[in-house]
Design a protein around this motif. Structure first.
Motif, PDB file in Angstrom:
ATOM      1  N   ILE B 211       0.314  -1.273  -0.244  1.00 30.80           N
ATOM      2  CA  ILE B 211       0.055  -0.046  -0.074  1.00 30.80           C
ATOM      3  C   ILE B 211       0.830   1.011   0.082  1.00 30.80           C
ATOM      4  N   ILE B 212       1.948   0.992   0.674  1.00 30.94           N
ATOM      5  CA  ILE B 212       2.542   2.371   0.711  1.00 30.94           C
ATOM      6  C   ILE B 212       3.656   2.836  -0.458  1.00 30.94           C
ATOM      7  N   TYR B 213       3.883   1.571  -1.384  1.00 28.64           N
ATOM      8  CA  TYR B 213       4.132   2.116  -2.436  1.00 28.64           C
ATOM      9  C   TYR B 213       3.381   2.428  -3.561  1.00 28.64           C
ATOM     10  N   ILE B 214       2.140   1.690  -3.349  1.00 24.79           N
ATOM     11  CA  ILE B 214       1.354   2.250  -4.087  1.00 24.79           C
ATOM     12  C   ILE B 214       0.768   3.633  -4.355  1.00 24.79           C
ATOM     13  N   VAL B 215       0.327   4.169  -2.826  1.00 22.89           N
ATOM     14  CA  VAL B 215       0.715   5.060  -2.860  1.00 22.89           C
ATOM     15  C   VAL B 215       1.706   6.430  -3.016  1.00 22.89           C
ATOM     16  N   LEU B 216       2.870   5.972  -2.686  1.00 20.05           N
ATOM     17  CA  LEU B 216       3.921   6.701  -3.344  1.00 20.05           C
ATOM     18  C   LEU B 216       3.545   6.644  -4.807  1.00 20.05           C
ATOM     19  N   VAL B 217       3.464   6.270  -5.334  1.00 17.12           N
ATOM     20  CA  VAL B 217       4.166   6.054  -7.133  1.00 17.12           C
ATOM     21  C   VAL B 217       2.664   6.515  -7.329  1.00 17.12           C
ATOM     22  N   LEU B 218       1.523   7.099  -6.657  1.00 17.82           N
ATOM     23  CA  LEU B 218       0.516   6.920  -7.569  1.00 17.82           C
ATOM     24  C   LEU B 218       0.132   9.116  -6.782  1.00 17.82           C
ATOM     25  N   ILE B 219       1.065   9.440  -6.158  1.00 19.84           N
ATOM     26  CA  ILE B 219       1.095  10.643  -5.587  1.00 19.84           C
ATOM     27  C   ILE B 219       2.125  11.879  -6.850  1.00 19.84           C
ATOM     28  N   ILE B 220       3.230  10.516  -7.232  1.00 23.73           N
ATOM     29  CA  ILE B 220       3.951  11.110  -7.710  1.00 23.73           C
ATOM     30  C   ILE B 220       3.052  11.097  -9.361  1.00 23.73           C
ATOM     31  N   SER B 221       2.782  10.566  -9.808  1.00 28.21           N
ATOM     32  CA  SER B 221       2.249  10.157 -10.994  1.00 28.21           C
ATOM     33  C   SER B 221       1.219  11.449 -11.482  1.00 28.21           C
ATOM     34  N   GLY B 222       0.612  11.373 -10.319  1.00 29.92           N
ATOM     35  CA  GLY B 222      -0.773  12.513 -10.019  1.00 29.92           C
ATOM     36  C   GLY B 222       0.317  14.342 -10.607  1.00 29.92           C
ATOM     37  N   LEU B 223       1.657  13.786  -9.889  1.00 29.94           N
ATOM     38  CA  LEU B 223       2.354  15.177 -10.272  1.00 29.94           C
ATOM     39  C   LEU B 223       2.649  15.055 -11.346  1.00 29.94           C
ATOM     40  N   VAL B 224       3.073  13.857 -11.939  1.00 32.83           N
ATOM     41  CA  VAL B 224       3.476  14.469 -13.510  1.00 32.83           C
ATOM     42  C   VAL B 224       2.407  14.416 -14.413  1.00 32.83           C
ATOM     43  N   LYS B 225       1.125  13.973 -14.035  1.00 35.98           N
ATOM     44  CA  LYS B 225       0.065  14.310 -14.490  1.00 35.98           C
ATOM     45  C   LYS B 225       0.106  15.578 -14.870  1.00 35.98           C
ATOM     46  N   LEU B 226      -0.441  16.431 -13.811  1.00 34.21           N
ATOM     47  CA  LEU B 226      -0.311  18.098 -13.238  1.00 34.21           C
ATOM     48  C   LEU B 226       0.605  18.670 -14.095  1.00 34.21           C
ATOM     49  N   MET B 227       2.205  18.190 -14.305  1.00 35.84           N
ATOM     50  CA  MET B 227       3.135  18.831 -15.127  1.00 35.84           C
ATOM     51  C   MET B 227       2.976  18.762 -16.739  1.00 35.84           C
ATOM     52  N   GLU B 228       2.333  18.033 -16.789  1.00 38.43           N
ATOM     53  CA  GLU B 228       2.306  17.566 -18.279  1.00 38.43           C
ATOM     54  C   GLU B 228       1.439  17.833 -19.132  1.00 38.43           C
ATOM     55  N   ARG B 229       0.282  18.875 -18.383  1.00 36.10           N
ATOM     56  CA  ARG B 229      -0.877  19.439 -18.053  1.00 36.10           C
ATOM     57  C   ARG B 229      -0.616  21.010 -18.186  1.00 36.10           C
ATOM     58  N   SER B 230       0.522  21.275 -17.211  1.00 37.30           N
ATOM     59  CA  SER B 230       0.799  22.345 -17.294  1.00 37.30           C
ATOM     60  C   SER B 230       1.732  22.440 -18.963  1.00 37.30           C
ATOM     61  N   LEU B 231       2.512  21.906 -18.623  1.00 41.43           N
ATOM     62  CA  LEU B 231       3.388  22.081 -20.565  1.00 41.43           C
ATOM     63  C   LEU B 231       2.122  22.141 -21.140  1.00 41.43           C
ATOM     64  N   ARG B 232       1.474  21.606 -21.654  1.00 43.57           N
ATOM     65  CA  ARG B 232       0.710  21.418 -22.441  1.00 43.57           C
ATOM     66  C   ARG B 232       0.222  22.442 -22.881  1.00 43.57           C
ATOM     67  N   ALA B 233      -0.722  23.366 -21.258  1.00 51.69           N
ATOM     68  CA  ALA B 233      -1.073  24.124 -21.430  1.00 51.69           C
ATOM     69  C   ALA B 233      -0.716  25.691 -22.528  1.00 51.69           C
ATOM     70  N   SER B 234       1.071  25.367 -22.379  1.00 51.53           N
ATOM     71  CA  SER B 234       2.183  26.623 -23.197  1.00 51.53           C
ATOM     72  C   SER B 234       1.543  26.785 -24.215  1.00 51.53           C
ATOM     73  N   ASP B 235       1.998  25.402 -25.177  1.00 53.50           N
ATOM     74  CA  ASP B 235       1.104  26.011 -26.592  1.00 53.50           C
ATOM     75  C   ASP B 235       0.008  25.696 -26.762  1.00 53.50           C
ATOM     76  N   LYS B 236      -0.184  27.029 -26.305  1.00 49.17           N
ATOM     77  CA  LYS B 236      -1.743  26.734 -26.592  1.00 49.17           C
ATOM     78  C   LYS B 236      -1.540  27.473 -28.235  1.00 49.17           C
ATOM     79  N   ARG B 237      -2.716  26.585 -29.453  1.00 52.88           N
ATOM     80  CA  ARG B 237      -3.115  26.882 -30.138  1.00 52.88           C
ATOM     81  C   ARG B 237      -4.317  27.856 -30.478  1.00 52.88           C
TER      82      ARG B 237
END
Lengths: 307, 237
Positions: B211-237
């Motif tokens: 459970i601890i491993y999975i929680v760690l990974v979920l937190i990080i992948s959540g952060l990665v998703k956020l980062m991806e979204r904000s990076l994509r926001a900067s190439d606005k079309r």
């Protein structure tokens, strides 16, 4: 302005250019046409060394931007060991022939058989070094004088339109941010896109991008502009706006070299037309005459297909 | 034993211990796991960047060609052998031979860094190569040098591709830390293993660990998703 001397370009086994030469004078508008795969884009890209010729030389004004091609300098060939050996043998074999006749025969043979591959000794190397020392110019400096416009626009996607235009003048010509921006706004005004200065390339239409790409090159105050099929990637309704900018540029006296499929524009603006086929310049004429009566069969065939 | 009892035993063992209580061990393990993954990734980014530079620059002289060969072998080795093997080789063979004395935690960090460097170099290389070659041509045609065009044009565009993938590399590293107990380092896996074996009761500790491993990974992948979204926001079309 630019002189291209006997260039060859091989991509692996594929021979794209087979001995192309061209002198471009100030103020000329040279149009290069030909079937696809004829090497016209490669030829254009050799002029600013985006493609490095396999053999041959490119000169920008008095500056050599490619490595020295020994076959283009008779003095260099004459200084080679191969020449000396051949000359000695030839004198003994044909004592009745004149020195000049032997000389030209041997030079021709060395060129034809590509005999200068191996190490050629002190005098030869010294001559090559001397030519390089006297004439060679860093290609980056030469490119500052040669603007280029691409088929795919190639605006910098990570920069705003304004930054696209000001980057090179600021980094290379030492303009301050304000100076560069002033210049950029003036150029944007000229193409009617001043309101797009803060936009990113993705937000512009194809025609707008290409017009920006043209003024990005102009911001460096080039002496000559190269256009590589600038309208080929555009929607038909946007071709006109780009050609208008190019027409205006031509009228202002800019030296231009243009690879294009826009025959109407070629006829109207061009001062000299090069018809290329199979890696060579097959025909060279003023455009109006070329379109009226092409001399070679290949050109006639090509025109019958495109007109 | 029924489940309630098992949980009871586990809870007790969290509070037991003379030098360190059970839960302190768990925290220690968590901290080590995080340390190895974070420092490993940082070292990996440094090494990976250097390798990617060697890989991407045009090869002309013998220096760049030799360097290219060296890094190719490096990448082949670290991608071609299991992390455990690299750990064991370093801890029991390489470092003793070199006369380097390091704690098992330090060795783990170094090996994770070296290993991750090989993967990160590939991430960066493909990130750089995914940028349209026309961008480089346009820069060069204006007279900008290779380095300048790289720095001003190519790298900023490549970063958008690279950052999210680096997040995934981080997740991989976190999960891989479970092998460091092979050389005696204390990590999340080894503390739960310790608790389990002290009671001969593994079910609850291992479940907890997962459970601890999975929680760690979920937190990080959540952060990665956020980062991806904000990076994509900067190439606005």
């Amino acid at each position: 302005m630019i002189s291209v001397k006997n260039i060859y370009k091989n991509f692996g086994d594929l021979r794209v250019l087979k001995g192309v030469s061209c002198e471009i004078e100030k103020g000329e508008k040279i149009v290069i046409i030909g079937p696809s795969g004829s090497g016209k884009s490669t030829f254009l890209r050799c002029m600013n060394l985006l493609e490095e010729p396999t053999y041959g030389e490119v000169w920008v004004d008095d500056d050599l931007v490619t490595p020295v091609d020994p076959y283009l300098h008779f003095d260099v060939i004459r200084a080679s060991r191969t020449y000396a050996e051949k000359m000695l043998a030839a004198r003994q074999a044909n004592p009745e022939k004149s020195e000049e006749a032997l000389d030209s025969e041997i030079i021709w043979e060395i060129k034809e058989k590509d005999l200068l591959k191996k190490h050629e000794g002190g005098a030869y190397n010294a001559l090559i070094k001397q030519i390089e020392r006297e004439n060679s110019l860093n290609i980056n400096l030469a490119r500052q004088r040669i603007g280029m416009v691409f088929q795919q626009f190639n605006l910098f996607n990570n920069l705003t339109i304004l930054d696209n235009i000001t980057l090179a003048p600021m980094k290379l010509k030492g303009l301050s941010k304000a100076q560069a921006a002033d210049k950029a706004y003036a150029l944007l005004e000229r193409i009617g896109l001043k309101d797009k200065a803060a936009a990113f390339p993705q937000q512009l239409s194809g025609g707008q991008k290409q017009r920006v790409a043209i003024i990005r090159a102009l911001a460096m105050d080039p002496e000559i502009m190269l256009f590589d099929e600038p309208t080929s990637a555009l929607d038909p309704e946007m071709v006109g706006e780009v050609l208008d900018v190019m027409k205006e540029l031509a009228d202002s006296g800019m030296t231009m070299v243009l690879v294009t499929h826009e025959m109407g524009f070629a006829r109207e603006v061009g001062t000299r037309l090069l018809f290329m086929d199979d890696g060579q310049i097959v025909e060279e004429q003023p455009p109006k005459e070329f379109f009226a009566n092409p001399k070679t069969a290949r050109a006639q065939d090509f025109l019958s297909k495109v007109l | 034993m029924n489940l309630d009892k098992k949980i009871e035993v586990f809870k007790k063992s969290l509070m037991k211990g003379t030098k360190q209580k059970g839960y302190q061990r768990v925290l220690q393990g968590l901290k080590n796991t995080a340390t190895i993954a974070v420092l490993g990734l940082l070292i990996g980014i440094v090494i990976g960047t250097l390798i990617a530079i060697v890989k991407v620059i045009p090869k002309r002289g013998w220096i760049s060609k030799t360097l290219d060969k060296i890094v190719t072998v490096y990448v082949a080795f670290f991608r071609g052998t299991p992390m455990v093997v690299q750990l064991l080789l370093s801890y029991y063979v390489l470092f003793p031979l070199l006369g380097i004395k390091m704690s098992s935690l330090a060795v783990s960090i170094v090996v994770f860094g070296l290993n991750s460097g090989a993967y990160v170099s590939e991430i960066m290389r493909s990130g750089l190569l995914s940028v349209d070659p026309g961008q480089m041509e346009a820069g060069r045609a204006l007279g900008l040098g290779y380095g300048m065009t790289m720095w001003k044009i190519i790298v900023p565009q490549a970063v958008k591709n690279i950052l999210p993938t680096l997040g995934n590399e981080f997740i991989t590293l976190i999960k891989e830390t479970s092998v460091v107990s092979f050389v005696g380092a204390v990590d999340l896996y080894s503390v739960f293993n310790y608790i389990g074996s002290s009671n001969y009761e593994f079910m609850v500790p291992y479940l907890c660990m997962a459970i601890i491993y999975i929680v760690l990974v979920l937190i990080i992948s959540g952060l990665v998703k956020l980062m991806e979204r904000s990076l994509r926001a900067s190439d606005k079309r």
